[in-house]
Design a protein around this motif. Structure first.
Motif, PDB file in Angstrom:
ATOM      1  N   GLY A 422       7.737  -3.529  -2.555  1.00 55.49           N
ATOM      2  CA  GLY A 422       8.182  -2.701  -1.204  1.00 55.49           C
ATOM      3  C   GLY A 422       7.422  -3.118   0.052  1.00 55.49           C
ATOM      4  O   GLY A 422       6.644  -4.257  -0.052  1.00 55.49           O
ATOM      5  N   ALA A 423       7.590  -2.368   0.911  1.00 57.75           N
ATOM      6  CA  ALA A 423       6.526  -2.527   2.301  1.00 57.75           C
ATOM      7  C   ALA A 423       5.282  -2.357   2.277  1.00 57.75           C
ATOM      8  O   ALA A 423       4.816  -1.645   1.134  1.00 57.75           O
ATOM      9  N   PRO A 424       4.323  -2.699   3.066  1.00 57.00           N
ATOM     10  CA  PRO A 424       3.156  -2.292   3.138  1.00 57.00           C
ATOM     11  C   PRO A 424       2.911  -1.161   3.707  1.00 57.00           C
ATOM     12  O   PRO A 424       1.873  -0.911   4.481  1.00 57.00           O
ATOM     13  N   CYS A 425       3.472  -0.235   2.911  1.00 60.50           N
ATOM     14  CA  CYS A 425       3.595   1.437   3.543  1.00 60.50           C
ATOM     15  C   CYS A 425       4.121   2.362   2.390  1.00 60.50           C
ATOM     16  O   CYS A 425       4.737   2.052   1.508  1.00 60.50           O
ATOM     17  N   ARG A 426       3.607   3.528   2.480  1.00 61.37           N
ATOM     18  CA  ARG A 426       3.607   4.512   1.542  1.00 61.37           C
ATOM     19  C   ARG A 426       2.701   4.420   0.139  1.00 61.37           C
ATOM     20  O   ARG A 426       2.840   2.991  -0.313  1.00 61.37           O
ATOM     21  N   GLY A 427       2.213   5.257  -0.328  1.00 62.39           N
ATOM     22  CA  GLY A 427       1.137   5.241  -1.290  1.00 62.39           C
ATOM     23  C   GLY A 427       1.686   4.586  -2.607  1.00 62.39           C
ATOM     24  O   GLY A 427       0.943   3.725  -3.310  1.00 62.39           O
ATOM     25  N   GLU A 428       2.875   5.055  -2.906  1.00 63.57           N
ATOM     26  CA  GLU A 428       3.287   4.292  -4.172  1.00 63.57           C
ATOM     27  C   GLU A 428       3.684   3.068  -4.302  1.00 63.57           C
ATOM     28  O   GLU A 428       3.682   2.415  -5.135  1.00 63.57           O
ATOM     29  N   ARG A 429       3.888   2.287  -3.019  1.00 66.96           N
ATOM     30  CA  ARG A 429       3.761   0.893  -2.876  1.00 66.96           C
ATOM     31  C   ARG A 429       2.461   0.246  -2.585  1.00 66.96           C
ATOM     32  O   ARG A 429       2.310  -0.725  -3.464  1.00 66.96           O
ATOM     33  N   THR A 430       1.685   0.825  -1.961  1.00 69.71           N
ATOM     34  CA  THR A 430       0.510   0.244  -1.621  1.00 69.71           C
ATOM     35  C   THR A 430      -0.629   0.294  -2.699  1.00 69.71           C
ATOM     36  O   THR A 430      -1.476  -0.499  -2.955  1.00 69.71           O
ATOM     37  N   ALA A 431      -0.365   1.271  -3.765  1.00 73.90           N
ATOM     38  CA  ALA A 431      -0.919   1.464  -4.981  1.00 73.90           C
ATOM     39  C   ALA A 431      -0.941  -0.116  -5.679  1.00 73.90           C
ATOM     40  O   ALA A 431      -1.960  -0.415  -6.167  1.00 73.90           O
ATOM     41  N   LYS A 432       0.320  -0.751  -5.642  1.00 76.14           N
ATOM     42  CA  LYS A 432       0.414  -1.759  -6.420  1.00 76.14           C
ATOM     43  C   LYS A 432      -0.361  -3.038  -5.589  1.00 76.14           C
ATOM     44  O   LYS A 432      -1.109  -3.924  -6.348  1.00 76.14           O
ATOM     45  N   TYR A 433      -0.197  -3.055  -4.313  1.00 72.43           N
ATOM     46  CA  TYR A 433      -0.923  -3.939  -3.516  1.00 72.43           C
ATOM     47  C   TYR A 433      -2.471  -3.870  -3.789  1.00 72.43           C
ATOM     48  O   TYR A 433      -3.178  -4.980  -3.827  1.00 72.43           O
ATOM     49  N   ASN A 434      -2.902  -2.621  -3.740  1.00 71.45           N
ATOM     50  CA  ASN A 434      -4.322  -2.547  -3.513  1.00 71.45           C
ATOM     51  C   ASN A 434      -5.026  -2.641  -5.093  1.00 71.45           C
ATOM     52  O   ASN A 434      -6.165  -3.504  -5.182  1.00 71.45           O
ATOM     53  N   GLN A 435      -4.323  -2.611  -6.132  1.00 73.45           N
ATOM     54  CA  GLN A 435      -4.881  -3.199  -7.407  1.00 73.45           C
ATOM     55  C   GLN A 435      -4.667  -4.620  -7.501  1.00 73.45           C
ATOM     56  O   GLN A 435      -5.590  -5.191  -8.022  1.00 73.45           O
ATOM     57  N   LEU A 436      -3.658  -5.285  -6.808  1.00 71.88           N
ATOM     58  CA  LEU A 436      -3.643  -6.739  -6.944  1.00 71.88           C
ATOM     59  C   LEU A 436      -4.980  -7.131  -6.064  1.00 71.88           C
ATOM     60  O   LEU A 436      -5.748  -8.069  -6.372  1.00 71.88           O
ATOM     61  N   LEU A 437      -5.170  -6.585  -5.140  1.00 70.85           N
ATOM     62  CA  LEU A 437      -6.524  -6.983  -4.311  1.00 70.85           C
ATOM     63  C   LEU A 437      -7.680  -6.968  -5.071  1.00 70.85           C
ATOM     64  O   LEU A 437      -8.750  -7.685  -5.244  1.00 70.85           O
ATOM     65  N   ARG A 438      -7.819  -5.796  -6.016  1.00 68.89           N
ATOM     66  CA  ARG A 438      -8.833  -5.600  -6.943  1.00 68.89           C
ATOM     67  C   ARG A 438      -9.134  -6.879  -8.183  1.00 68.89           C
ATOM     68  O   ARG A 438     -10.030  -7.269  -8.253  1.00 68.89           O
ATOM     69  N   ILE A 439      -7.697  -7.022  -8.487  1.00 70.69           N
ATOM     70  CA  ILE A 439      -7.535  -7.901  -9.616  1.00 70.69           C
ATOM     71  C   ILE A 439      -8.180  -9.301  -8.968  1.00 70.69           C
ATOM     72  O   ILE A 439      -9.177 -10.100  -9.891  1.00 70.69           O
ATOM     73  N   GLU A 440      -7.460  -9.787  -7.702  1.00 68.75           N
ATOM     74  CA  GLU A 440      -8.058 -10.973  -7.239  1.00 68.75           C
ATOM     75  C   GLU A 440      -9.490 -11.127  -6.951  1.00 68.75           C
ATOM     76  O   GLU A 440     -10.356 -12.067  -7.353  1.00 68.75           O
ATOM     77  N   GLU A 441     -10.063  -9.887  -6.528  1.00 68.41           N
ATOM     78  CA  GLU A 441     -11.657  -9.775  -6.159  1.00 68.41           C
ATOM     79  C   GLU A 441     -12.473 -10.103  -7.683  1.00 68.41           C
ATOM     80  O   GLU A 441     -13.391 -10.803  -7.870  1.00 68.41           O
ATOM     81  N   GLU A 442     -11.907  -9.298  -8.801  1.00 65.70           N
ATOM     82  CA  GLU A 442     -12.682  -9.609 -10.099  1.00 65.70           C
ATOM     83  C   GLU A 442     -12.300 -10.799 -10.840  1.00 65.70           C
ATOM     84  O   GLU A 442     -13.147 -11.334 -11.209  1.00 65.70           O
ATOM     85  N   LEU A 443     -11.103 -11.730 -10.380  1.00 63.31           N
ATOM     86  CA  LEU A 443     -10.926 -12.712 -10.956  1.00 63.31           C
ATOM     87  C   LEU A 443     -11.776 -13.899 -10.238  1.00 63.31           C
ATOM     88  O   LEU A 443     -12.146 -14.926 -10.674  1.00 63.31           O
ATOM     89  N   LYS A 444     -11.963 -13.789  -8.909  1.00 61.47           N
ATOM     90  CA  LYS A 444     -12.987 -14.725  -8.034  1.00 61.47           C
ATOM     91  C   LYS A 444     -12.423 -16.127  -8.053  1.00 61.47           C
ATOM     92  O   LYS A 444     -11.340 -16.143  -7.782  1.00 61.47           O
TER      93      LYS A 444
END
Length: 458
Positions: A422-444
């Motif tokens: 989805g769009a970078p908007c609405r919590g049920e969509r950004t929840a997935k994007y935000n999780q991917l941000l965390r994963i990328e940070e963890e993978l370094k």
């Protein structure tokens, strides 16, 4: 001796999805044999509006409450039949858990227990197992090879059944392929999204959003949609075709009239001043039967050829009716070498239909929606089958979502390289994007951005 972590409880409840409709949330609790430590995790099940006729069955109550959309029967199936079968089972045996539930259901389409019952338990078991092993979910599902962050396919303009506007095709997406990494790609997409809002406001067009967070303006036709996307990309300071490319979901089955074998375009019909046949309702291709804009399968393919010549479109999803194998063969032969042709309603994440498509040389990519097939094991099998045949796997949300981020971990687990959420908007969509941000940070340093296949195909 193999590790055994025993399931001691399975519990479901009815919650709400992003459209305010009921869905199922499942909690699974397991206990380690050696320490007696208890681990609990939960997952929830999405729901689609544009659904393929061959999808696994999503059970609903059909009672007065929630306009018939309640899921109390599904909750009961989890809390009674499924719970009874899984208590004492090893939560680490994902394939075994999924097999038990499928056998208990006893149907080809999971119509007995409901795919929404089975999937909720399947995903919750996977998450509980990962938590018990103190691993991230993507690592548990994908092993040490999981390291590719997907290119987001951001649905920034909605049409079709996702938005009651004049746009006939369902989704128009931007893909930030020129980004350095996922963080950068998400930023680019969000910036373009906000510039698109500005442009639509300036043109006095609606910036209300559809089910997946994209704007839902009334515009003349598909070309006009892509021109607005071009303007937004350029206004954000990026290069169309290099930094950002486009994708679309035609959802052609929603436009198809099986009586005539033609695709009916009610939005274009209205824009052309054509009136619906007397007695017709609103919002359906069937509304415009008299003197309406219609296209044959050959004309649909010709339209796509024109669009990919005019705009940097790298992916077209569900370009033809879900059971028109002959048409799909023709479309694949004509444009499959120039664009990613994604089967969603065509394949419904079902390994049997994917194999049929591979044998017939139909499409070149598979959309993966875990609730279309109903278990984690079968979804992973579908992904593996697609990849072995040289098809791309695109991980996808549904239009009715929850704040659950399972598909973000799944996309990285299988190194899919592309995700629709989805769009970078609405919590049920950004929840997935935000999780991917965390994963990328963890993978370094081991994280990679999945743009290679998109660029190669372009």
């Amino acid at each position: 001796m193999s590790l055994f972590i025993k399931i001691i409880d399975v519990h479901a409840r009815e919650i709400l999805d992003s459209r305010g409709n009921p869905t199922v949330e499942v909690e699974v609790t397991a206990e380690t044999e050696t320490t007696g430590k208890k681990i609990t995790a939960r997952e929830s099940v999405p729901s689609g509006a544009s659904t393929g006729r061959f999808e696994a069955i999503e059970l609903r109550d059909g009672e007065e409450r929630y306009f018939g959309l309640g899921v109390r029967k599904v909750v009961d199936h989890v809390n009674q039949k499924i719970r009874e079968k899984l208590i004492g089972f090893n939560v680490l045996d994902q394939a075994g858990i999924d097999r038990i539930m499928v056998e208990e259901d006893g149907t080809d389409n999971k119509g007995n227990l409901g795919a929404n019952a089975i999937l909720g338990v399947s995903m919750a078991c996977a998450k509980t197992a990962a938590k018990a092993l103190e691993q991230p979910l993507y690592r548990y599902l994908g092993g040490t090879a999981a390291h590719i962050l997907p290119v987001p396919m951001m649905n920034v303009i909605n049409g079709g059944v996702h938005a009651k506007n004049s746009i006939d095709f369902q989704e128009f997406m931007i893909m930030p392929v020129g980004a350095l990494d996922f963080h950068d790609g998400l930023r680019m997409g969000a910036e373009i999204y906000h510039f698109l809002r500005q442009i639509l406001n300036e043109e006095r067009l609606s910036t209300a959003v559809g089910d997946e967070g994209g704007f839902a303006p009334d515009v003349k036709d598909t070309r006009e949609v892509f021109r607005y996307l071009q303007k937004a990309v350029e206004k954000a300071g990026y290069h169309v075709g290099d930094d950002v490319v486009f994708a679309m979901d035609a959802a052609a089955s929603e436009l198809y009239d099986e009586e005539t074998g033609l695709y009916i375009f009610p939005g274009e019909s209205r824009a052309a001043g054509k009136e619906p046949e007397e007695g017709a309702g609103e919002g359906s291709a069937k509304d415009y039967c008299k003197d309406s804009v219609k296209r044959s399968a050959d004309e649909m393919i010709a339209l796509y050829e024109e669009l990919i010549e005019e705009f940097p479109i790298v992916s077209i999803e569900d370009g033809l009716f879900e059971d028109d194998w002959e048409g799909w063969q023709k479309m694949t032969k004509r444009i499959g070498g120039r664009v990613q042709l994604v089967g969603d309603d065509l394949f419904v994440t079902n390994p049997k239909r994917i194999k049929c498509g591979i044998d017939l040389n139909v499409a070149n990519a598979v959309l993966i929606k875990v609730n279309q097939i109903g278990t984690v094991t079968e979804a992973m099998e579908a992904i593996e089958m697609a990849k072995c045949a040289g098809y791309q796997a695109v991980i996808s949300h549904r239009s009715g979502e929850t704040e659950d981020a399972f598909i973000a971990d799944l996309a990285v687990a299988v190194n899919a390289g592309q995700i629709k959420t989805g769009a970078p908007c609405r919590g049920e969509r950004t929840a997935k994007y935000n999780q991917l941000l965390r994963i990328e940070e963890e993978l370094k340093e081991s994280a990679r951005y999945g743009k290679a296949e998109i660029i190669r195909r372009k």
